[in-house]
Design a protein around this motif. Structure first.
Motif, PDB file in Angstrom:
ATOM      1  N   TRP A 195       0.827  -1.203   0.000  1.00  0.00           N
ATOM      2  CA  TRP A 195       0.000   0.000   0.000  1.00  0.00           C
ATOM      3  C   TRP A 195       0.865   1.259   0.000  1.00  0.00           C
ATOM      4  CZ3 TRP A 195      -4.701   0.811  -1.451  1.00  0.00           C
ATOM      5  CH2 TRP A 195      -5.617  -0.241  -1.450  1.00  0.00           C
ATOM      6  N   LEU A 196       1.986   1.231   0.694  1.00  0.00           N
ATOM      7  CA  LEU A 196       2.904   2.365   0.637  1.00  0.00           C
ATOM      8  C   LEU A 196       3.408   2.584  -0.791  1.00  0.00           C
ATOM      9  CD1 LEU A 196       5.161   2.043   3.821  1.00  0.00           C
ATOM     10  CD2 LEU A 196       3.490   3.823   3.309  1.00  0.00           C
ATOM     11  N   LEU A 197       3.720   1.502  -1.465  1.00  0.00           N
ATOM     12  CA  LEU A 197       4.211   1.610  -2.839  1.00  0.00           C
ATOM     13  C   LEU A 197       3.119   2.109  -3.771  1.00  0.00           C
ATOM     14  CD1 LEU A 197       6.369  -1.643  -3.049  1.00  0.00           C
ATOM     15  CD2 LEU A 197       7.104   0.679  -2.501  1.00  0.00           C
ATOM     16  N   HIS A 198       1.882   1.653  -3.564  1.00  0.00           N
ATOM     17  CA  HIS A 198       0.771   2.122  -4.401  1.00  0.00           C
ATOM     18  C   HIS A 198       0.561   3.625  -4.239  1.00  0.00           C
ATOM     19  CE1 HIS A 198       0.061  -1.885  -5.485  1.00  0.00           C
ATOM     20  NE2 HIS A 198      -0.792  -2.232  -4.552  1.00  0.00           N
ATOM     21  N   CYS A 199       0.504   4.092  -3.001  1.00  0.00           N
ATOM     22  CA  CYS A 199       0.243   5.514  -2.742  1.00  0.00           C
ATOM     23  C   CYS A 199       1.368   6.390  -3.286  1.00  0.00           C
ATOM     24  CB  CYS A 199       0.057   5.752  -1.245  1.00  0.00           C
ATOM     25  SG  CYS A 199      -1.434   4.999  -0.554  1.00  0.00           S
ATOM     26  N   SER A 200       2.607   5.982  -3.053  1.00  0.00           N
ATOM     27  CA  SER A 200       3.727   6.794  -3.531  1.00  0.00           C
ATOM     28  C   SER A 200       3.781   6.804  -5.058  1.00  0.00           C
ATOM     29  CB  SER A 200       5.043   6.269  -2.961  1.00  0.00           C
ATOM     30  OG  SER A 200       5.278   4.928  -3.364  1.00  0.00           O
ATOM     31  N   ALA A 201       3.479   5.672  -5.687  1.00  0.00           N
ATOM     32  CA  ALA A 201       3.478   5.618  -7.151  1.00  0.00           C
ATOM     33  C   ALA A 201       2.354   6.470  -7.725  1.00  0.00           C
ATOM     34  CB  ALA A 201       3.345   4.173  -7.617  1.00  0.00           C
ATOM     35  N   ALA A 202       1.198   6.482  -7.056  1.00  0.00           N
ATOM     36  CA  ALA A 202       0.070   7.286  -7.537  1.00  0.00           C
ATOM     37  C   ALA A 202       0.406   8.777  -7.499  1.00  0.00           C
ATOM     38  CB  ALA A 202      -1.174   6.990  -6.701  1.00  0.00           C
ATOM     39  N   LEU A 203       1.000   9.241  -6.405  1.00  0.00           N
ATOM     40  CA  LEU A 203       1.349  10.661  -6.294  1.00  0.00           C
ATOM     41  C   LEU A 203       2.438  11.038  -7.299  1.00  0.00           C
ATOM     42  CD1 LEU A 203       1.325  11.111  -2.413  1.00  0.00           C
ATOM     43  CD2 LEU A 203      -0.281  12.114  -4.046  1.00  0.00           C
ATOM     44  N   ALA A 204       3.455  10.195  -7.420  1.00  0.00           N
ATOM     45  CA  ALA A 204       4.540  10.497  -8.354  1.00  0.00           C
ATOM     46  C   ALA A 204       4.059  10.444  -9.795  1.00  0.00           C
ATOM     47  CB  ALA A 204       5.697   9.526  -8.150  1.00  0.00           C
ATOM     48  N   GLY A 205       3.167   9.502 -10.100  1.00  0.00           N
ATOM     49  CA  GLY A 205       2.638   9.417 -11.461  1.00  0.00           C
ATOM     50  C   GLY A 205       1.660  10.523 -11.785  1.00  0.00           C
ATOM     51  N   GLY A 206       0.878  10.956 -10.792  1.00  0.00           N
ATOM     52  CA  GLY A 206      -0.088  12.020 -11.022  1.00  0.00           C
ATOM     53  C   GLY A 206       0.538  13.389 -11.103  1.00  0.00           C
ATOM     54  N   PHE A 207       1.650  13.594 -10.377  1.00  0.00           N
ATOM     55  CA  PHE A 207       2.308  14.903 -10.349  1.00  0.00           C
ATOM     56  C   PHE A 207       3.807  14.716 -10.591  1.00  0.00           C
ATOM     57  CE2 PHE A 207      -1.416  14.991  -7.614  1.00  0.00           C
ATOM     58  CZ  PHE A 207      -2.110  16.086  -8.108  1.00  0.00           C
ATOM     59  N   PRO A 208       4.177  14.359 -11.811  1.00  0.00           N
ATOM     60  CA  PRO A 208       5.597  14.067 -12.081  1.00  0.00           C
ATOM     61  C   PRO A 208       6.511  15.270 -11.942  1.00  0.00           C
ATOM     62  CG  PRO A 208       4.329  14.126 -14.124  1.00  0.00           C
ATOM     63  CD  PRO A 208       3.334  14.198 -13.005  1.00  0.00           C
ATOM     64  N   GLN A 209       5.949  16.489 -11.953  1.00  0.00           N
ATOM     65  CA  GLN A 209       6.773  17.686 -11.840  1.00  0.00           C
ATOM     66  C   GLN A 209       7.007  18.113 -10.388  1.00  0.00           C
ATOM     67  OE1 GLN A 209       8.169  18.708 -14.595  1.00  0.00           O
ATOM     68  NE2 GLN A 209       6.988  17.179 -15.735  1.00  0.00           N
ATOM     69  N   VAL A 210       6.411  17.397  -9.438  1.00  0.00           N
ATOM     70  CA  VAL A 210       6.563  17.748  -8.024  1.00  0.00           C
ATOM     71  C   VAL A 210       7.667  16.870  -7.430  1.00  0.00           C
ATOM     72  CG1 VAL A 210       5.414  17.944  -5.792  1.00  0.00           C
ATOM     73  CG2 VAL A 210       4.138  18.385  -7.912  1.00  0.00           C
ATOM     74  N   PRO A 211       8.831  17.433  -7.128  1.00  0.00           N
ATOM     75  CA  PRO A 211       9.971  16.606  -6.691  1.00  0.00           C
ATOM     76  C   PRO A 211       9.715  15.806  -5.419  1.00  0.00           C
ATOM     77  CG  PRO A 211      10.705  18.798  -7.326  1.00  0.00           C
ATOM     78  CD  PRO A 211       9.215  18.848  -7.281  1.00  0.00           C
ATOM     79  N   VAL A 212       8.936  16.359  -4.473  1.00  0.00           N
ATOM     80  CA  VAL A 212       8.753  15.653  -3.214  1.00  0.00           C
ATOM     81  C   VAL A 212       8.039  14.325  -3.427  1.00  0.00           C
ATOM     82  CG1 VAL A 212       6.552  16.798  -2.664  1.00  0.00           C
ATOM     83  CG2 VAL A 212       7.984  15.894  -0.821  1.00  0.00           C
TER      84      VAL A 212
END
Length: 311
Positions: A195-212
């Motif tokens: 679930w940690l991997l799913h959430c982090s992948a969703a945020l990174a994939g949805g906002f690829p320009q946000v470094p955090v």
């Protein structure tokens, strides 16, 4: 109306400063579980800043929203937020943040759907390659042995979780090395690292320009492996766990040019063979408590005008 702007500024500062501070710190590799918690608190604080700013901006832009948000509040509290003084930017900010929230939810749903599709495909493959014998009943978390030329082991989560190991791994792993590998995979399952991997992948994939968010995804992948290594090494020893990692990954060339997805394996082996000193229990407690306070800061910022009005 300064509170929504202050919240957005706080979120931006947290998103910029926190990853840099964590990258410079030397303790995340020593305490990966604490580092996982700190990263979750940082990202939660950033998202909370955006959510609270959206709510207050919407309350400033539309009377109907204001009536719902401040329905039980005294008049002095409503006046303290100076909602009537908001300019046309309030509606724009609220809509933009709301769209960002909807997009985040959509990305998480997409990630979960894709993960479930992958699990269904792998489960169907397992059913074909390792079917239940006549009279055999399904056992949750059962060990499945697959015929395979490459040594490998993995945990397949879901409603019917299974622990899979190939025959090549059984041949390569000696003594308690197999137990260490199984303990590593079971550590992932117990901590719900998927679930940690799913959430982090969703945020990174949805906002690829946000470094955090990109840093959050990368660190989650790295830290969950370190945490699972520690779970295995505590039961079966660091040397045994390190040798098991070597046996599983030696044929993949990870100790030469380290292909993508396996670049951290040599560092994990080195960490197991030369273990860093753990933090003291008191310092771990302080870090955990300090991280838990990070998401509280946006809430305090949002409530400061109302608390002042109440005296």
């Amino acid at each position: 109306m300064m509170v929504p702007a202050a919240l957005l500024l706080l979120g931006a500062l947290t998103a910029v400063a926190a990853p840099r501070l964590l990258a410079r710190a030397d303790w995340p590799d020593r305490e990966p579980v604490v580092a996982l918690w700190v990263w979750q608190c940082v990202v939660a604080a950033v998202l909370l800043c955006c959510a609270l700013s959206m709510v207050l901006s919407a309350a400033a832009a539309w009377q109907a929203v204001r009536g719902q948000v401040f329905a039980p509040a005294p008049r002095a509290v409503v006046e303290a937020y100076a909602l009537g003084a908001a300019g046309p930017w309030a509606a724009t900010t609220a809509v933009a943040l709301a769209l960002g929230g909807v997009w985040s939810a959509a990305m998480l749903v997409r990630e979960v759907v894709r993960a479930r599709a992958r699990r269904r495909r792998r489960r169907a493959e397992l059913s074909l390659r390792a079917p239940l014998l006549p009279g055999e009943q399904f056992d949750r978390g059962r060990l499945v042995v697959l015929e395979g030329e490459r040594p490998d082991a993995w945990w397949l989560p879901g409603t019917a979780p299974r622990l899979v190991v190939t025959t090549a791994a059984l041949r390569r792993l000696k003594g308690r090395q197999l137990d260490a590998v199984l303990a590593h995979e079971q550590g992932h399952a117990r901590a719900r690292h998927d679930w940690l991997l799913h959430c982090s992948a969703a945020l990174a994939g949805g906002f690829p320009q946000v470094p955090v968010f990109a840093a959050f995804r990368d660190e989650m992948h790295r830290l969950v492996e370190l945490a699972a290594d520690d779970m295995a090494s505590r039961r079966f020893g660091r040397l045994t766990t390190a040798l098991a990692l070597v046996e599983l990954n030696e044929d993949r060339g990870v100790f030469a040019l380290a292909p993508a997805g396996h670049a951290d394996v040599p560092r994990r082996v080195h960490r197991l063979l030369t273990p860093p000193d753990r933090l003291t229990a008191a310092r771990r407690l302080r870090l955990t408590a300090a991280a838990a306070l990070v998401p509280v800061v946006p809430v305090l910022v949002a409530f400061v005008p109302g608390l002042r009005a109440l005296g």
